[in-house]
Design a protein around this motif. Structure first.
Motif, PDB file in Angstrom:
ATOM      1  N   MET A 106       4.443 -19.241   3.680  1.00  0.00           N
ATOM      2  CA  MET A 106       5.185 -18.751   2.516  1.00  0.00           C
ATOM      3  C   MET A 106       6.684 -18.947   2.697  1.00  0.00           C
ATOM      4  N   ASN A 107       7.155 -18.888   3.931  1.00  0.00           N
ATOM      5  CA  ASN A 107       8.582 -19.060   4.190  1.00  0.00           C
ATOM      6  C   ASN A 107       9.050 -20.485   3.917  1.00  0.00           C
ATOM      7  N   ASP A 108       8.113 -21.423   3.848  1.00  0.00           N
ATOM      8  CA  ASP A 108       8.479 -22.807   3.596  1.00  0.00           C
ATOM      9  C   ASP A 108       8.647 -23.107   2.107  1.00  0.00           C
ATOM     10  N   LEU A 109       8.229 -22.187   1.267  1.00  0.00           N
ATOM     11  CA  LEU A 109       8.321 -22.415  -0.173  1.00  0.00           C
ATOM     12  C   LEU A 109       9.755 -22.238  -0.647  1.00  0.00           C
ATOM     13  N   PRO A 110      10.159 -22.991  -1.678  1.00  0.00           N
ATOM     14  CA  PRO A 110      11.510 -22.813  -2.235  1.00  0.00           C
ATOM     15  C   PRO A 110      11.694 -21.402  -2.802  1.00  0.00           C
ATOM     16  N   LEU A 111      12.932 -20.937  -2.808  1.00  0.00           N
ATOM     17  CA  LEU A 111      13.233 -19.589  -3.287  1.00  0.00           C
ATOM     18  C   LEU A 111      12.843 -19.419  -4.743  1.00  0.00           C
ATOM     19  N   ALA A 112      13.073 -20.444  -5.550  1.00  0.00           N
ATOM     20  CA  ALA A 112      12.734 -20.364  -6.971  1.00  0.00           C
ATOM     21  C   ALA A 112      11.230 -20.168  -7.161  1.00  0.00           C
ATOM     22  N   VAL A 113      10.429 -20.814  -6.325  1.00  0.00           N
ATOM     23  CA  VAL A 113       8.974 -20.666  -6.419  1.00  0.00           C
ATOM     24  C   VAL A 113       8.558 -19.256  -6.040  1.00  0.00           C
ATOM     25  N   LEU A 114       9.175 -18.689  -5.009  1.00  0.00           N
ATOM     26  CA  LEU A 114       8.855 -17.324  -4.589  1.00  0.00           C
ATOM     27  C   LEU A 114       9.197 -16.322  -5.692  1.00  0.00           C
ATOM     28  N   ILE A 115      10.366 -16.501  -6.312  1.00  0.00           N
ATOM     29  CA  ILE A 115      10.769 -15.580  -7.384  1.00  0.00           C
ATOM     30  C   ILE A 115       9.835 -15.716  -8.579  1.00  0.00           C
ATOM     31  N   ALA A 116       9.469 -16.944  -8.927  1.00  0.00           N
ATOM     32  CA  ALA A 116       8.544 -17.150 -10.045  1.00  0.00           C
ATOM     33  C   ALA A 116       7.180 -16.531  -9.744  1.00  0.00           C
ATOM     34  N   ALA A 117       6.702 -16.681  -8.518  1.00  0.00           N
ATOM     35  CA  ALA A 117       5.422 -16.086  -8.135  1.00  0.00           C
ATOM     36  C   ALA A 117       5.489 -14.566  -8.182  1.00  0.00           C
ATOM     37  N   LEU A 118       6.629 -14.007  -7.786  1.00  0.00           N
ATOM     38  CA  LEU A 118       6.808 -12.554  -7.849  1.00  0.00           C
ATOM     39  C   LEU A 118       6.747 -12.058  -9.290  1.00  0.00           C
ATOM     40  N   LEU A 119       7.424 -12.747 -10.191  1.00  0.00           N
ATOM     41  CA  LEU A 119       7.404 -12.352 -11.606  1.00  0.00           C
ATOM     42  C   LEU A 119       5.994 -12.447 -12.183  1.00  0.00           C
ATOM     43  N   VAL A 120       5.265 -13.495 -11.819  1.00  0.00           N
ATOM     44  CA  VAL A 120       3.898 -13.653 -12.315  1.00  0.00           C
ATOM     45  C   VAL A 120       3.017 -12.515 -11.815  1.00  0.00           C
ATOM     46  N   CYS A 121       3.134 -12.171 -10.533  1.00  0.00           N
ATOM     47  CA  CYS A 121       2.324 -11.074  -9.975  1.00  0.00           C
ATOM     48  C   CYS A 121       2.643  -9.745 -10.644  1.00  0.00           C
ATOM     49  N   MET A 122       3.922  -9.511 -10.956  1.00  0.00           N
ATOM     50  CA  MET A 122       4.300  -8.270 -11.623  1.00  0.00           C
ATOM     51  C   MET A 122       3.747  -8.228 -13.044  1.00  0.00           C
ATOM     52  N   LEU A 123       3.814  -9.356 -13.744  1.00  0.00           N
ATOM     53  CA  LEU A 123       3.266  -9.404 -15.107  1.00  0.00           C
ATOM     54  C   LEU A 123       1.757  -9.217 -15.100  1.00  0.00           C
ATOM     55  N   VAL A 124       1.091  -9.864 -14.156  1.00  0.00           N
ATOM     56  CA  VAL A 124      -0.369  -9.741 -14.070  1.00  0.00           C
ATOM     57  C   VAL A 124      -0.764  -8.308 -13.743  1.00  0.00           C
ATOM     58  N   SER A 125      -0.063  -7.700 -12.778  1.00  0.00           N
ATOM     59  CA  SER A 125      -0.354  -6.312 -12.415  1.00  0.00           C
ATOM     60  C   SER A 125      -0.085  -5.370 -13.585  1.00  0.00           C
ATOM     61  N   GLY A 126       1.000  -5.616 -14.319  1.00  0.00           N
ATOM     62  CA  GLY A 126       1.301  -4.797 -15.488  1.00  0.00           C
ATOM     63  C   GLY A 126       0.236  -4.938 -16.559  1.00  0.00           C
ATOM     64  N   PHE A 127      -0.287  -6.146 -16.727  1.00  0.00           N
ATOM     65  CA  PHE A 127      -1.363  -6.363 -17.693  1.00  0.00           C
ATOM     66  C   PHE A 127      -2.605  -5.565 -17.312  1.00  0.00           C
ATOM     67  N   PHE A 128      -2.981  -5.616 -16.036  1.00  0.00           N
ATOM     68  CA  PHE A 128      -4.162  -4.890 -15.596  1.00  0.00           C
ATOM     69  C   PHE A 128      -3.981  -3.382 -15.765  1.00  0.00           C
ATOM     70  N   SER A 129      -2.809  -2.858 -15.409  1.00  0.00           N
ATOM     71  CA  SER A 129      -2.570  -1.413 -15.516  1.00  0.00           C
ATOM     72  C   SER A 129      -2.550  -0.964 -16.967  1.00  0.00           C
ATOM     73  N   GLY A 130      -1.834  -1.709 -17.815  1.00  0.00           N
ATOM     74  CA  GLY A 130      -1.740  -1.319 -19.217  1.00  0.00           C
ATOM     75  C   GLY A 130      -3.054  -1.444 -19.954  1.00  0.00           C
ATOM     76  N   SER A 131      -3.792  -2.525 -19.692  1.00  0.00           N
ATOM     77  CA  SER A 131      -5.066  -2.714 -20.373  1.00  0.00           C
ATOM     78  C   SER A 131      -6.106  -1.694 -19.908  1.00  0.00           C
TER      79      SER A 131
END
Length: 212
Positions: free
Chosen positions: A1-26
């Protein structure tokens, strides 16, 4: 994971937060749906309502699926935050402290509190579209959820609780009276009186109804 670009890590973090929010809200939206309104919409032929009704027949399987997927998404959040803060600070101890605090804050606000509040306030807007996602997922992962739920269901049965109890949602006469009385502008006052009078028929005698 440390080899991934910073932009990819931030994008993956946002996706995980959105997915988790979807599961909690639904999850909150599905659990707070008005079962009678949902049944009416299903009888009108609405596909999403039928799928949501089918999912809610076995809430243990639905909750198991949501928890499984939500836990995976939330487990990735601290890992991604750790990689991002380590990349930004370069110090492992600082990264651990910052990532831990940021994980607690982000999950509480954006993955739990806000989505669940939205799901509770607008259950149909959240739950019906979510049924299109959960219905096929449960068909694919249902076998795994069933295996996991066997132990939990057996423990619940020791306390006299079965998953089939969720399908039994009946209202007493007094509860129906409360529903009619609190309908407000949805039912005109004249019609409310008529409906309440119908509910009072069981307490009436023949002498009360007959006209000499």
């Amino acid at each position: 994971m440390n080899d991934l670009p910073l932009a990819v890590l931030i994008a993956a973090l946002l996706v995980c937060m959105l997915v988790s929010g979807f599961f909690s809200g639904s999850e909150t939206g599905l659990m707070t749906l008005n079962r009678y309104r949902l049944r009416h919409r299903a009888q009108q032929g609405e596909r999403g309502a039928r799928m949501a009704q089918d999912l809610l027949r076995r809430p243990d399987r639905l909750i198991g699926l949501i928890l499984l997927l939500n836990n995976v998404a939330q487990a990735l959040i601290p890992m991604l935050l750790m990689a991002i803060t380590l990349r930004a600070t370069g110090d492992a101890e600082t990264a651990i402290v910052v990532a831990t605090a940021a994980t607690a804050l982000l999950i509480f606000v954006f993955s739990e509190s806000m989505p669940k509040t939205l799901g509770a306030l607008h259950p149909e807007r959240i739950a019906i579209p979510a049924a299109y996602v959960y219905w096929p997922l449960l068909r694919v992962l249902g076998w795994f959820i069933d295996i996991v739920n066997i132990v939990g269901n057996r423990v619940l049965r020791m306390f006299g609780v079965t998953p089939e109890d969720a399908a039994q949602h009946s209202l007493s006469v007094e509860e129906l009276r409360t529903v009619v009385a609190e309908a407000g502008a949805m039912i005109p006052q004249r019609h409310q009186k008529m409906l309440l009078s119908i509910l009072d028929l069981e307490h009436s005698t023949v002498e009360d109804i007959m006209v000499p």
